[in-house]
Design a protein around this motif. Structure first.
Motif, PDB file in Angstrom:
ATOM      1  N   ASP A  74       8.593  14.360  -2.680  1.00  0.00           N
ATOM      2  CA  ASP A  74       9.412  13.563  -1.763  1.00  0.00           C
ATOM      3  C   ASP A  74       9.637  12.142  -2.271  1.00  0.00           C
ATOM      4  O   ASP A  74      10.585  11.481  -1.861  1.00  0.00           O
ATOM      5  CB  ASP A  74       8.743  13.493  -0.379  1.00  0.00           C
ATOM      6  CG  ASP A  74       8.703  14.860   0.293  1.00  0.00           C
ATOM      7  OD1 ASP A  74       9.567  15.701  -0.038  1.00  0.00           O
ATOM      8  OD2 ASP A  74       7.810  15.083   1.125  1.00  0.00           O
ATOM      9  N   ILE A  75       8.729  11.668  -3.122  1.00  0.00           N
ATOM     10  CA  ILE A  75       8.796  10.286  -3.601  1.00  0.00           C
ATOM     11  C   ILE A  75       8.927  10.303  -5.122  1.00  0.00           C
ATOM     12  O   ILE A  75       8.224  11.041  -5.815  1.00  0.00           O
ATOM     13  CB  ILE A  75       7.533   9.513  -3.186  1.00  0.00           C
ATOM     14  CG1 ILE A  75       7.430   9.460  -1.662  1.00  0.00           C
ATOM     15  CG2 ILE A  75       7.525   8.113  -3.781  1.00  0.00           C
ATOM     16  CD1 ILE A  75       6.121   8.935  -1.141  1.00  0.00           C
ATOM     17  N   TRP A  76       9.819   9.471  -5.649  1.00  0.00           N
ATOM     18  CA  TRP A  76      10.003   9.371  -7.094  1.00  0.00           C
ATOM     19  C   TRP A  76       8.787   8.648  -7.679  1.00  0.00           C
ATOM     20  O   TRP A  76       8.551   7.483  -7.385  1.00  0.00           O
ATOM     21  CB  TRP A  76      11.294   8.623  -7.387  1.00  0.00           C
ATOM     22  CG  TRP A  76      11.603   8.420  -8.830  1.00  0.00           C
ATOM     23  CD1 TRP A  76      11.830   7.223  -9.449  1.00  0.00           C
ATOM     24  CD2 TRP A  76      11.747   9.413  -9.847  1.00  0.00           C
ATOM     25  NE1 TRP A  76      12.093   7.421 -10.774  1.00  0.00           N
ATOM     26  CE2 TRP A  76      12.040   8.759 -11.054  1.00  0.00           C
ATOM     27  CE3 TRP A  76      11.627  10.804  -9.856  1.00  0.00           C
ATOM     28  CZ2 TRP A  76      12.239   9.429 -12.252  1.00  0.00           C
ATOM     29  CZ3 TRP A  76      11.828  11.478 -11.053  1.00  0.00           C
ATOM     30  CH2 TRP A  76      12.130  10.793 -12.227  1.00  0.00           C
ATOM     31  N   PRO A  77       7.988   9.326  -8.506  1.00  0.00           N
ATOM     32  CA  PRO A  77       6.717   8.768  -8.959  1.00  0.00           C
ATOM     33  C   PRO A  77       6.830   7.631  -9.989  1.00  0.00           C
ATOM     34  O   PRO A  77       5.861   6.936 -10.237  1.00  0.00           O
ATOM     35  CB  PRO A  77       5.999   9.977  -9.570  1.00  0.00           C
ATOM     36  CG  PRO A  77       7.097  10.892 -10.001  1.00  0.00           C
ATOM     37  CD  PRO A  77       8.205  10.695  -8.998  1.00  0.00           C
ATOM     38  N   LEU A  78       8.002   7.452 -10.575  1.00  0.00           N
ATOM     39  CA  LEU A  78       8.152   6.446 -11.632  1.00  0.00           C
ATOM     40  C   LEU A  78       8.918   5.222 -11.154  1.00  0.00           C
ATOM     41  O   LEU A  78       9.377   4.410 -11.961  1.00  0.00           O
ATOM     42  CB  LEU A  78       8.861   7.073 -12.840  1.00  0.00           C
ATOM     43  CG  LEU A  78       8.132   8.291 -13.434  1.00  0.00           C
ATOM     44  CD1 LEU A  78       9.006   9.001 -14.451  1.00  0.00           C
ATOM     45  CD2 LEU A  78       6.809   7.887 -14.038  1.00  0.00           C
ATOM     46  N   SER A  79       9.028   5.066  -9.851  1.00  0.00           N
ATOM     47  CA  SER A  79       9.785   3.978  -9.266  1.00  0.00           C
ATOM     48  C   SER A  79       9.293   2.625  -9.776  1.00  0.00           C
ATOM     49  O   SER A  79       8.095   2.381  -9.872  1.00  0.00           O
ATOM     50  CB  SER A  79       9.648   4.038  -7.751  1.00  0.00           C
ATOM     51  OG  SER A  79      10.540   3.141  -7.149  1.00  0.00           O
ATOM     52  N   GLY A  80      10.248   1.761 -10.138  1.00  0.00           N
ATOM     53  CA  GLY A  80       9.921   0.409 -10.566  1.00  0.00           C
ATOM     54  C   GLY A  80       9.601   0.268 -12.041  1.00  0.00           C
ATOM     55  O   GLY A  80       9.469  -0.849 -12.536  1.00  0.00           O
ATOM     56  N   GLN A  81       9.464   1.367 -12.770  1.00  0.00           N
ATOM     57  CA  GLN A  81       9.178   1.276 -14.199  1.00  0.00           C
ATOM     58  C   GLN A  81      10.479   1.082 -14.984  1.00  0.00           C
ATOM     59  O   GLN A  81      11.544   1.500 -14.556  1.00  0.00           O
ATOM     60  CB  GLN A  81       8.448   2.525 -14.679  1.00  0.00           C
ATOM     61  CG  GLN A  81       7.079   2.681 -14.024  1.00  0.00           C
ATOM     62  CD  GLN A  81       6.229   3.710 -14.734  1.00  0.00           C
ATOM     63  OE1 GLN A  81       6.120   3.694 -15.951  1.00  0.00           O
ATOM     64  NE2 GLN A  81       5.632   4.604 -13.974  1.00  0.00           N
ATOM     65  N   GLN A  82      10.366   0.429 -16.137  1.00  0.00           N
ATOM     66  CA  GLN A  82      11.525   0.142 -16.980  1.00  0.00           C
ATOM     67  C   GLN A  82      11.271   0.671 -18.389  1.00  0.00           C
ATOM     68  O   GLN A  82      10.166   0.549 -18.913  1.00  0.00           O
ATOM     69  CB  GLN A  82      11.772  -1.369 -17.054  1.00  0.00           C
ATOM     70  CG  GLN A  82      12.221  -1.978 -15.726  1.00  0.00           C
ATOM     71  CD  GLN A  82      13.688  -1.685 -15.459  1.00  0.00           C
ATOM     72  OE1 GLN A  82      14.566  -2.203 -16.126  1.00  0.00           O
ATOM     73  NE2 GLN A  82      13.954  -0.854 -14.473  1.00  0.00           N
ATOM     74  N   PHE A  83      12.331   1.208 -18.990  1.00  0.00           N
ATOM     75  CA  PHE A  83      12.216   1.808 -20.318  1.00  0.00           C
ATOM     76  C   PHE A  83      13.388   1.378 -21.196  1.00  0.00           C
ATOM     77  O   PHE A  83      14.488   1.139 -20.704  1.00  0.00           O
ATOM     78  CB  PHE A  83      12.198   3.341 -20.197  1.00  0.00           C
ATOM     79  CG  PHE A  83      11.035   3.854 -19.403  1.00  0.00           C
ATOM     80  CD1 PHE A  83       9.799   4.047 -19.988  1.00  0.00           C
ATOM     81  CD2 PHE A  83      11.172   4.127 -18.046  1.00  0.00           C
ATOM     82  CE1 PHE A  83       8.716   4.504 -19.252  1.00  0.00           C
ATOM     83  CE2 PHE A  83      10.101   4.581 -17.297  1.00  0.00           C
ATOM     84  CZ  PHE A  83       8.869   4.772 -17.901  1.00  0.00           C
ATOM     85  N   SER A  84      13.128   1.333 -22.499  1.00  0.00           N
ATOM     86  CA  SER A  84      14.215   1.037 -23.442  1.00  0.00           C
ATOM     87  C   SER A  84      15.004   2.298 -23.768  1.00  0.00           C
ATOM     88  O   SER A  84      16.109   2.224 -24.297  1.00  0.00           O
ATOM     89  CB  SER A  84      13.661   0.388 -24.714  1.00  0.00           C
ATOM     90  OG  SER A  84      12.680   1.209 -25.313  1.00  0.00           O
ATOM     91  N   GLY A  85      14.429   3.442 -23.444  1.00  0.00           N
ATOM     92  CA  GLY A  85      15.118   4.711 -23.640  1.00  0.00           C
ATOM     93  C   GLY A  85      14.566   5.758 -22.705  1.00  0.00           C
ATOM     94  O   GLY A  85      13.381   5.714 -22.337  1.00  0.00           O
ATOM     95  N   ILE A  86      15.417   6.681 -22.293  1.00  0.00           N
ATOM     96  CA  ILE A  86      15.001   7.817 -21.482  1.00  0.00           C
ATOM     97  C   ILE A  86      15.610   9.065 -22.109  1.00  0.00           C
ATOM     98  O   ILE A  86      16.814   9.113 -22.358  1.00  0.00           O
ATOM     99  CB  ILE A  86      15.465   7.682 -20.016  1.00  0.00           C
ATOM    100  CG1 ILE A  86      14.842   6.438 -19.366  1.00  0.00           C
ATOM    101  CG2 ILE A  86      15.118   8.947 -19.216  1.00  0.00           C
ATOM    102  CD1 ILE A  86      15.344   6.152 -17.956  1.00  0.00           C
TER     103      ILE A  86
END
Length: 173
Positions: A74-86
């Protein structure tokens, strides 16, 4: 590790060098880690996330950190994280699809490749919930203001017959 790199998708191998080396790269629904291995070999720090990380936990690479997460809760577990690539390959869960562009740093690269509408004629996946609609990745990029560097919606005969949609897109200029 070399086998993992050879097993990596040709699309991911083609565009992975565009990912900025500062910051970390997310390998979403990483499976056995074929793309995490490729990205680490290019000098990236990789966060490899999946609901089952048993296959990737054993990779002897200090550049790869594995993280077990329920990507379809129900909740996006990676919320708030930032990446240079996905990097996402052979995975689709629409409720959180729009989160991916938000997680890219400015100058970050999204490389996404998965099965598309029409794949049912070749076998699994055949459920429309797991098949991209025509232009769906282009619409995602457009709604997030990403610059499309490359896009295909095509039939592939290797490694097995499939309908595939794939994109490489840049956040920012």
């Amino acid at each position: 590790m070399h086998d993992a790199i050879l097993d990596a998708s040709s699309w991911v191998r083609r565009f992975a060098p565009l990912i900025p080396t500062e910051g970390s790269v997310l390998d979403l629904a990483c499976g056995a880690g074929r793309h995490a291995g490729l990205l680490a070999s290019l000098g990236h720090t990789v966060l490899a996330v999946d609901q089952d990380i048993s296959a990737i936990e054993g990779l002897p690479n200090p550049r790869i950190q594995s993280q077990k997460e329920d990507l379809e809760g129900d909740i996006w577990p990676l919320s708030g994280q930032q990446f240079s690539g996905i990097v996402v390959a052979n995975y689709l869960y629409r409720p959180f699809l729009d989160q991916l562009p938000k997680m890219l740093r400015d100058g970050g690269i999204l490389i996404y490749e998965t099965f598309a509408a029409g794949n049912a004629q070749f076998g699994k996946p055949s459920n429309p919930n797991f098949l991209l609609n025509p232009g769906e990745l282009l619409a995602l990029a457009a709604s997030a203001g990403l610059k499309v560097l490359a896009y295909e919606d095509i039939y592939l005969d290797q490694p097995k017959p499939a309908m595939v949609q794939r994109i490489c897109a840049l956040k920012g200029n």
